[in-house]
Design a protein around this motif. Structure first.
Motif, mmCIF file in Angstrom:
data_model
loop_
_atom_site.group_PDB
_atom_site.id
_atom_site.type_symbol
_atom_site.label_atom_id
_atom_site.label_comp_id
_atom_site.label_asym_id
_atom_site.label_seq_id
_atom_site.Cartn_x
_atom_site.Cartn_y
_atom_site.Cartn_z
ATOM 1 N N ILE B 271 79.764 8.216 35.045
ATOM 2 C CA ILE B 271 79.918 7.047 35.924
ATOM 3 C C ILE B 271 78.551 6.414 36.159
ATOM 4 O O ILE B 271 78.371 5.199 36.055
ATOM 5 C CB ILE B 271 80.557 7.455 37.278
ATOM 6 N N PHE B 281 79.551 -1.922 35.252
ATOM 7 C CA PHE B 281 80.021 -1.505 36.567
ATOM 8 C C PHE B 281 81.550 -1.441 36.654
ATOM 9 O O PHE B 281 82.090 -0.611 37.361
ATOM 10 C CB PHE B 281 79.449 -2.421 37.652
ATOM 11 N N GLY B 284 82.482 1.765 34.904
ATOM 12 C CA GLY B 284 82.096 2.886 35.771
ATOM 13 C C GLY B 284 83.068 3.037 36.928
ATOM 14 O O GLY B 284 83.446 4.155 37.308
ATOM 15 N N SER B 285 83.504 1.914 37.488
ATOM 16 C CA SER B 285 84.469 1.960 38.594
ATOM 17 C C SER B 285 85.797 2.543 38.128
ATOM 18 O O SER B 285 86.427 3.333 38.834
ATOM 19 C CB SER B 285 84.705 0.550 39.148
#
Lengths: 469, 313
Positions: B271, B281, B284-285
């Motif tokens: 992450i 991002f 990663g979320s």
């Protein structure tokens, strides 16, 4: 999804609506690793902010030293130098990007080769072309003092984004005491991989000594062997352009011949024969007992072991002179030579300077400060104690290295003219490249299978490029 | 008389004094005010970010450009992302080993310390075992990285004195995994130890005395009496331990950078890399949301299993 039909939401809107969306990441799963809210404060109307790679104590000391010079430009300006800690440039640059996203970008930031193209590609930094052209007469002496290879490394797509302040080429440091004890002569400038190995085998017979040691990173790692083997992780090319600079600042300079608009990093070639051979060579060095398993990133430990006479040879740049001296090594107990020749004699380099952020409200002042930072007098204020190599040839003097050494200090700057040099491959996807390089190198060393690891790296890079596009 | 005692009616509880509607309302407001801070804190710093993260997972966002809505693309990519899926496996394996060791060692230490007769000795041991938990995980990881270094680490130095060669603690896949587990357990076991110690101390003495009168030895008492009685505590320690272990980050990030290769790359590291290194991002979320769901699933399974193995008095 095609961006033309995709709903567009501004970054600030997302922050506003989402309650600092990225912070959600950290709280949903990243307990304890939030980088938001560092409170750097950004720049106000009277504060000029410079982001600095290092600890706050050093940043504050630098701020005190630089403040009078800044005030000589504008008395109403308060200088603020914010330290950003990191294990390496990759770490530093990730944090800078997070500061930008958090809405508090500095006015100027020290950006190394590693981050230049990303910054330029994203339009975060402004090209200096107009400023340089306007002040060309004042900058003539600067360009006359700086090797064009460093300037070219600061260009992207024909535009100049930074004026080089310092650089480090990947030379080979050696412990003169260990060389003497092992009965090995100091290497010659044209020494080869065979000479390197022969020296290593003798040094390896000394107790508690590693003939050669290295760390996993992009600059000065097995990548140095890769360059000397004629390989690279990405296709090499150059962007067109840059004539506006070469024809004025370097007119008549033979070293500037053939220079263009910056290095262009193309498709991944991580599993090409030359690259695989290089990593296999490192595995062979380990198997032969000439080198231990490398650590990842940093390099502080490597310097520590070298200064404790535990390592015969290690890749280092001019910054090692100050580092080894600070670690207690006396002038004469270590020396430096060009990186050994493999299929070719080629070294990698990294350079650094200061980029002006597009978001800065004080760009003209920023340019004045950038010019201040490249002045010869500023160098020792910013980098006291030979902790890097000045981009200015005139600052590479015997007096400078009198205390710290090494004896062959000329090697640092002569690397730019006597040996083929190229910057480390740092495309806009540098961060993904660095992550993959770390993982795949350690994979290769632990499994002994370079090809498989580099096939993985090839996939990683292809995937990163695909995501970018 | 015995019968009389057994059926003796309980004393009638005194009726609470009647309060005015206004007083009760004031009390309620006071109660809400008291929990308001916690509710706001949890809402702002936990639920809202989770919701934001969920929203972000439907976007492609490099924090420097404008976010682009991509629907479920991030989740689709995740399903075919070998390194990410591998990180989930690594995380689960490491988490299970860490929690099992934490419980077993924590229980063993708690039982041994409880057998000390002197209170002062018990206190000293409790302090010593709990101390590592107070140190910052990052500091511990850096320190341990030096101890376990193959070239100059103290561990290999002492192993060398007894004739062992250099052990690649951090530079071989198995060695790195073992070292991460050892360091994590060493630091975290104090928490489990204190929980179990408290539970053992609060066991009803009459039951233990009855077991002793019936001739139960220490091992039988532990297996048949103490463990069932402290099973709610063990369950709690397991749930909390597993949730923590599945968010393992500091130790591998600092000591091995997830290597060698991806041998110790945990999901939270992925992450971090996706978001902060690769500037993805949204992706990663998406990974963090899947990790959250996985943790919820594992916790749910634990609660379901607890009905059969946990005994509440």
């Amino acid at each position: 999804m095609d961006s033309s039909i995709a709903p567009q939401i501004s970054r600030r809107d997302l922050f506003r609506v989402g309650g600092v969306g990225a912070a959600g990441l950290s709280l949903a799963a990243l307990t304890g690793c939030s980088v938001f809210g560092s409170g750097s404060g950004g720049s106000s109307a009277t504060t000029f902010t410079i982001a600095y790679f290092g600890d706050q104590k050093s940043a504050t000391a630098l701020q005190k030293r630089l403040a009078p010079k800044i005030r000589s430009i504008d008395k109403s300006i308060t200088l603020s130098i914010n330290a950003v800690n990191g294990t390496d440039w990759n770490d530093f640059f990730s944090k800078i990007l997070t500061q930008i996203a958090a809405g508090s970008p500095p006015d100027i930031v020290g950006v190394p080769t590693e981050g230049l193209q990303l910054l330029a590609e994203k339009g975060l930094a402004i090209p200096l072309d107009d400023y340089v052209t306007k002040d060309m007469s004042k900058l003539k002496s600067y360009f006359a003092d700086v090797h064009p290879s460093l300037v070219e490394a600061m260009m992207y797509k024909g535009h100049l984004y930074e004026l080089p302040v310092d650089f480090n080429a990947g030379n080979m440091f050696f412990d003169t005491t260990l060389f003497q004890r092992a009965g090995v002569a100091a290497p010659a400038p044209d020494w080869t991989f065979d000479d390197f190995e022969a020296a290593g085998r003798k040094i390896a017979t000394l107790p508690n000594v590693n003939a050669f040691d290295w760390v996993v990173r992009l600059w000065g790692s097995w990548t140095s062997f890769m360059y000397a083997n004629g390989g690279n992780l990405l296709e090499e090319g150059k962007y067109a352009g840059g004539d506006w600079l070469w024809n004025t600042a370097y007119a008549g300079d033979s070293a500037a011949k053939g220079r263009q608009g910056g290095w262009k990093w193309g498709q991944p070639t991580a599993n090409s024969a030359a690259v695989v051979e290089s990593l296999e060579y490192m595995i062979e060095l380990k198997k032969a007992g000439l080198s231990p398993s490398p650590d990842v990133g940093g390099g502080g430990t490597l310097q520590g072991l070298f200064s404790a006479n535990r390592i015969g040879m290690a890749i280092g740049g001019g910054f090692w002179a100050g580092g080894l001296h600070d670690a207690g090594m006396k002038n004469g107990s270590f020396d430096v030579q060009y990186f050994p020749t493999g299929k070719v004699q080629r070294q990698l380099l990294g350079t650094g300077g200061y980029a002006i952020f597009k978001s800065s409200k004080k760009k003209d002042l920023a340019w004045e400060i950038v010019k201040l930072l490249i002045e010869p007098e500023s160098f020792d204020i910013i980098y006291p104690g030979n902790t890097t190599t000045s981009a200015r040839r005139s600052l590479s003097t015997a007096a400078r290295y009198k205390t710290t050494g090494p004896e062959h200090w000329q090697t640092f700057y002569d690397s730019l003219s006597d040996v083929d040099v190229a910057p480390i491959p740092a495309p806009p996807i540098y961060n993904a490249l660095a992550t993959s390089l770390n993982q795949r190198t350690t994979q290769a060393i632990s499994t002994g299978n370079a090809k498989s690891a580099l096939d993985g790296m090839q996939r990683d890079l292809e995937s990163a490029l695909a995501s970018k596009s | 008389m015995t019968t009389q005692l057994a059926v003796r009616p309980r004393a009638r509880a005194a009726a609470p004094p009647k309060r005015s509607k206004k007083a009760r309302r004031g009390e309620a407001v006071f109660g809400y005010a008291m929990i308001a801070l916690s509710v706001v804190f949890v809402g702002v710093f936990t639920f809202l970010p989770i919701l934001a993260s969920l929203g972000l997972s439907f976007f492609s966002w490099d924090i420097l450009s404008r976010p682009k809505f991509v629907g479920l693309q991030n989740y689709g990519r995740l399903l075919h992302d070998g390194p990410v899926l591998h990180s989930f496996v690594t995380t689960i394996v490491l988490a299970i080993v860490i929690v099992v060791l934490q419980i077993v060692i924590g229980l063993g230490l708690a039982v041994l310390v409880q057998q000390r007769r002197h209170k002062a000795t018990q206190t000293v041991f409790r302090t010593v075992f709990y101390l590592p938990l107070l140190a910052s995980t990052a500091s511990v990881a850096i320190f341990m990285g030096y101890l376990f270094d193959q070239k100059f680490g103290v561990i290999n130095y002492y192993l060398g004195l007894v004739g062992s060669g250099d052990v690649p603690w951090l530079t071989s896949s198995f060695g790195a995994s073992v070292t991460i587990v050892l360091v994590t357990v060493w630091q975290q076991v104090g928490f489990t130890f204190v929980l179990i110690s408290a539970a053992l101390t609060s066991l009803p003495r009459d039951i233990l005395e009855a077991a002793a009168v019936d001739g139960a030895g220490p091992i039988r008492t532990l297996a048949r009496i103490k463990l069932p009685l402290i099973s709610p505590t063990l369950f709690f320690a397991t749930v909390v331990g597993l949730i923590n272990a599945m968010q393992l980050f500091d130790q591998p990030f600092i000591m091995t950078k997830g290597g060698p290769g991806s041998a110790t790359t945990t999901t939270v590291m992925v992450i971090y890399q996706s978001a902060f290194n690769n500037l993805q991002f949204g992706y990663g979320s998406a990974i963090s949301i899947v990790l959250l769901l996985l943790i919820l699933l594992v916790t749910g399974i634990q609660f379901a299993a607890s009905r059969k193995v946990v005994f509440y008095q």
